[in-house]
Motif scaffolding. Structure first.
Motif, mmCIF file in Angstrom:
data_model
loop_
_atom_site.group_PDB
_atom_site.id
_atom_site.type_symbol
_atom_site.label_atom_id
_atom_site.label_comp_id
_atom_site.label_asym_id
_atom_site.label_seq_id
_atom_site.Cartn_x
_atom_site.Cartn_y
_atom_site.Cartn_z
ATOM 1 N N LEU A 99 67.112 20.595 54.354
ATOM 2 C CA LEU A 99 67.816 19.564 53.587
ATOM 3 C C LEU A 99 69.085 19.080 54.281
ATOM 4 O O LEU A 99 69.238 17.866 54.509
ATOM 5 N N PRO A 100 70.032 19.957 54.651
ATOM 6 C CA PRO A 100 71.220 19.439 55.356
ATOM 7 C C PRO A 100 70.878 18.825 56.713
ATOM 8 O O PRO A 100 71.545 17.879 57.140
ATOM 9 N N ALA A 101 69.841 19.342 57.383
ATOM 10 C CA ALA A 101 69.434 18.746 58.657
ATOM 11 C C ALA A 101 68.927 17.328 58.443
ATOM 12 O O ALA A 101 69.213 16.422 59.244
ATOM 13 N N LEU A 102 68.179 17.115 57.358
ATOM 14 C CA LEU A 102 67.681 15.776 57.043
ATOM 15 C C LEU A 102 68.826 14.838 56.684
ATOM 16 O O LEU A 102 68.841 13.663 57.101
ATOM 17 N N LEU A 103 69.795 15.324 55.917
ATOM 18 C CA LEU A 103 70.952 14.496 55.562
ATOM 19 C C LEU A 103 71.766 14.122 56.801
ATOM 20 O O LEU A 103 72.195 12.971 56.951
ATOM 21 N N LEU A 104 71.972 15.090 57.685
ATOM 22 C CA LEU A 104 72.685 14.803 58.933
ATOM 23 C C LEU A 104 71.904 13.801 59.775
ATOM 24 O O LEU A 104 72.484 12.876 60.361
ATOM 25 N N ALA A 105 70.586 13.974 59.825
ATOM 26 C CA ALA A 105 69.742 13.065 60.601
ATOM 27 C C ALA A 105 69.796 11.650 60.042
ATOM 28 O O ALA A 105 69.876 10.674 60.796
ATOM 29 N N ALA A 106 69.754 11.539 58.715
ATOM 30 C CA ALA A 106 69.810 10.220 58.086
ATOM 31 C C ALA A 106 71.140 9.533 58.398
ATOM 32 O O ALA A 106 71.180 8.329 58.673
ATOM 33 N N LEU A 107 72.231 10.299 58.370
ATOM 34 C CA LEU A 107 73.549 9.735 58.671
ATOM 35 C C LEU A 107 73.617 9.261 60.124
ATOM 36 O O LEU A 107 74.077 8.140 60.399
ATOM 37 N N LEU A 108 73.144 10.094 61.041
ATOM 38 C CA LEU A 108 73.175 9.724 62.457
ATOM 39 C C LEU A 108 72.288 8.509 62.730
ATOM 40 O O LEU A 108 72.670 7.602 63.488
ATOM 41 N N ALA A 109 71.098 8.504 62.104
ATOM 42 C CA ALA A 109 70.190 7.374 62.305
ATOM 43 C C ALA A 109 70.793 6.088 61.754
ATOM 44 O O ALA A 109 70.676 5.022 62.370
ATOM 45 N N TRP A 110 71.437 6.180 60.593
ATOM 46 C CA TRP A 110 72.057 4.991 59.993
ATOM 47 C C TRP A 110 73.180 4.459 60.878
ATOM 48 O O TRP A 110 73.310 3.245 61.072
ATOM 49 N N ILE A 111 73.991 5.359 61.415
ATOM 50 C CA ILE A 111 75.087 4.931 62.289
ATOM 51 C C ILE A 111 74.539 4.231 63.527
ATOM 52 O O ILE A 111 75.039 3.175 63.942
#
Length: 219
Positions: free
Chosen positions: A29-41
């Motif tokens: 879950l936190p890995a997915l949230l971090l990934a989503a943030l990085l991808a969005w940026i």
């Protein structure tokens, strides 16, 4: 080959395997949230500094062995007054390490969607959330699912490295069993077979989910 040894240590090995699965799921879950943030940026971010930080962090992690990151969190941070428990080191290390890899998968999946589809959604009066849910996510998820599944399997297997900092996962339980039984062949054979069966089950579940997501797709 003494199967009695495997049966004797089956409860402790099973407990270690269950803990490994729990640790992997908690980390996902936190890995997915971090990934989503990085991808969005990387895709939508308009701040050059954020773009630079996201790219730099991704490049750093892609070139860094996971074991080095584990050692930094467990041995170096306490020198600066920040001491983390072994399980927290495990979750943090796996999150920081696999987040950028997963971000690359998400970025590629969403970047493959033609921009004209979002323009069409806007013309139809759809909100950003509706466009994301019904158009972007519906197309990106089937594309991202196979490589994301591979990454989760890699995360599950790489959790074995956490035994070096005394996280009581599957490999830690195996090492304890070997130190008591002096039977590495039997114990490691059971560990290898267990990992293989678990990864087969995860792959089968992901394949079934992918078929469900794409059952209405027109080829």
């Amino acid at each position: 080959m003494d199967l009695g040894i495997i049966l004797a240590y089956a409860p402790s090995l099973l407990a270690g395997l269950v803990y490994t699965l729990q640790l992997s799921l908690i980390t996902a879950l936190p890995a997915l949230l971090l990934a989503a943030l990085l991808a969005w940026i990387r895709l939508r971010g308009r701040q050059p500094l954020l773009q630079l930080l996201a790219r730099g962090y991704t490049d750093l992690i892609l070139g860094l062995p996971l074991l080095v990151l584990i050692y930094v969190l467990f041995f170096i941070l306490p020198e600066y007054g920040l001491t983390l428990s072994s399980p927290l080191v495990g979750v943090t290390a796996l999150t920081l390490y696999y987040g950028p890899y997963l971000a690359q998968v998400l970025r590629a999946a969403f970047a493959a969607i033609p921009p004209g589809q979002f323009e069409a959604c806007s013309a139809l009066g759809m909100s950003r959330w509706q466009s994301f849910r019904h158009v972007a996510l519906a197309q990106a998820l089937p594309v991202a699912l196979p490589p994301a599944t591979g990454l989760f399997i890699g995360l599950l297997k790489d959790s074995a490295l956490l035994s070096v900092v005394s996280v009581e996962e599957f490999m830690y339980a195996a090492k304890q069993a070997i130190s008591e039984s002096y039977a590495p062949l039997e114990i490691y054979l059971a560990v290898a077979l267990s990992y293989w069966l678990v990864t087969l089950a995860i792959d089968a579940a992901a394949a079934a989910w992918e078929r469900r997501l794409t059952r209405h797709r027109i080829h």
